[in-house]
Enzyme design. Structure first.
Site, PDB file in Angstrom:
ATOM      1  N   LYS A  53      -4.788  27.933  10.182  1.00 10.15           N
ATOM      2  CA  LYS A  53      -3.945  27.974   8.766  1.00 10.15           C
ATOM      3  C   LYS A  53      -2.657  27.536   8.905  1.00 10.15           C
ATOM      4  CE  LYS A  53      -7.618  30.935   6.792  1.00 10.15           C
ATOM      5  NZ  LYS A  53      -8.158  32.349   6.704  1.00 10.15           N
ATOM      6  N   GLN A  97      -5.900  37.736   5.715  1.00 15.69           N
ATOM      7  CA  GLN A  97      -7.154  37.677   6.683  1.00 15.69           C
ATOM      8  C   GLN A  97      -8.051  38.760   6.476  1.00 15.69           C
ATOM      9  OE1 GLN A  97      -7.572  34.644   8.104  1.00 15.69           O
ATOM     10  NE2 GLN A  97      -9.508  35.472   8.352  1.00 15.69           N
ATOM     11  N   ASP A 120      -6.801  32.838  -2.175  1.00 17.15           N
ATOM     12  CA  ASP A 120      -7.924  33.038  -1.794  1.00 17.15           C
ATOM     13  C   ASP A 120      -8.879  33.342  -2.940  1.00 17.15           C
ATOM     14  OD1 ASP A 120      -9.440  33.120   0.686  1.00 17.15           O
ATOM     15  OD2 ASP A 120      -8.980  35.033   1.306  1.00 17.15           O
TER      16      ASP A 120
END
Ligand code: NAD
Length: 284
Positions: A53, A97, A120
């Protein structure tokens, strides 16, 4: 003949679009989007995803921030980091994460992310906007699946779609996005009786169960489009939720694992970060 729905060309298309908008913004106004990734602990798979990422964000000209915490950090310490990122005007997107280590309240952390920075798409406001088909940040893998199908010009409207899995990260948002595109959608989950019978009705079968090799030929209607979201590292390499040997030659189109949905997820994260930046800075 089964068409291979490779993710790279579709992901490049999304990524190139983001890069050109970031470049233009830098030239015009001197500012670029910032993406912060929070990693708690040292899970090897998470380390790989975070590194990917970071690299992807830098490659399109974004600022990338990495916040690392010890595996034994408590919920409070993670919330403090998220609070700092919420306040930081150089950070436009925040991604925590997952999975978080035992002992950290994942839901509390996710819900603490400023909705405008929720790249997200897992916060309640983002998920509510998705349910109501209003503008908002969508979970990256789910929107990546739709963009992949669009890239390969797979028609969705009026088609029978079946999604295996109902997680808020993948299965549920994918089912909603397919429904918003006027597909007729069924969802299979761990308590569904006779799943193969239902799956076999699908023109478009999306599999996100997290069970290696769950889907055999018996689940797949001949010539169906099959999207395999699963990723599992095994002794014989990376495999998906679909038994690939049984899908090739039977499905009409199939996403390879690796190299199918995976590249889309990161490209959509960049796209979401651009969208978040636009809402906070360009339009704000
Ligand atoms: P999850 O464990 O949160 O959810 C799995 C879902 O599958 C649940 O809703 C469960 O009810 C359902 N399920 C489990 N066993 C089943 C069975 N036997 N029959 C029918 N349904 C069953 O997982 P997730 O986060 O949604 O991820 C699913 C898979 O996708 C995992 O392999 C994950 O690694 C992978 N993934 C890939 C990407 C990518 O970028 N390619 C992104 C996210 C997740």
């Amino acid at each position: 003949m089964t068409t291979s729905l490779k993710g790279k060309p579709a992901a490049d298309c999304v990524r190139d679009g983001v890069k050109s908008r970031v470049d233009e913004r830098r030239q015009k106004a001197g500012s670029v989007p910032g993406l912060a990734v929070v990693l708690v602990g040292r899970d090897p798979a998470s380390e790989i995803y975070v590194a990917k990422k970071h690299k992807a964000a830098v490659a399109v000209g974004m600022h990338s921030f990495e916040c690392r915490l010890d595996a034994n950090s408590g919920t409070g310490a993670v919330l403090d980091v998220v609070s700092q990122l919420n306040r930081n005007p150089d950070v436009h997107g925040i991604l925590v994460q997952l999975p978080l280590p035992d002992g950290v309240d994942s839901d509390a952390v996710i819900q603490h992310i400023d909705a405008a920075k929720d790249v997200d798409g897992l916060g309640r406001l983002s998920q509510g906007a998705l349910v109501q088909n209003r503008p908002g940040l969508r979970p990256c893998t789910a929107v990546g699946i739709i963009d992949l199908l669009d890239y390969y010009e797979v028609p969705l409207e009026g088609r029978q779609a079946v999604v295996v899995g109902r997680s808020s990260l993948v299965g549920l948002p994918t089912a909603l996005l397919l429904m918003h595109r006027n597909a007729t959608v069924s969802v299979i989950h761990s308590k569904t009786p006779s799943p193969a019978r239902i799956a076999r009705t699908a023109d478009i079968l999306v599999v996100a169960a997290g069970r290696p090799g769950l889907v055999t030929r018996e689940w797949i209607k001949p010539n169906a489009v099959v999207v395999d979201v699963g990723i599992h590292r095994t002794d014989s390499g990376i495999v998906g939720d679909v038994l690939a040997d049984e899908a090739w030659g039977h499905a009409g189109a199939f996403t390879p694992v690796p190299g199918g949905v995976g590249p889309m997820t990161i490209a959509e994260l960049l796209h979401n970060t651009w969208m978040a930046f636009q809402t906070q800075v360009v339009a704000g």
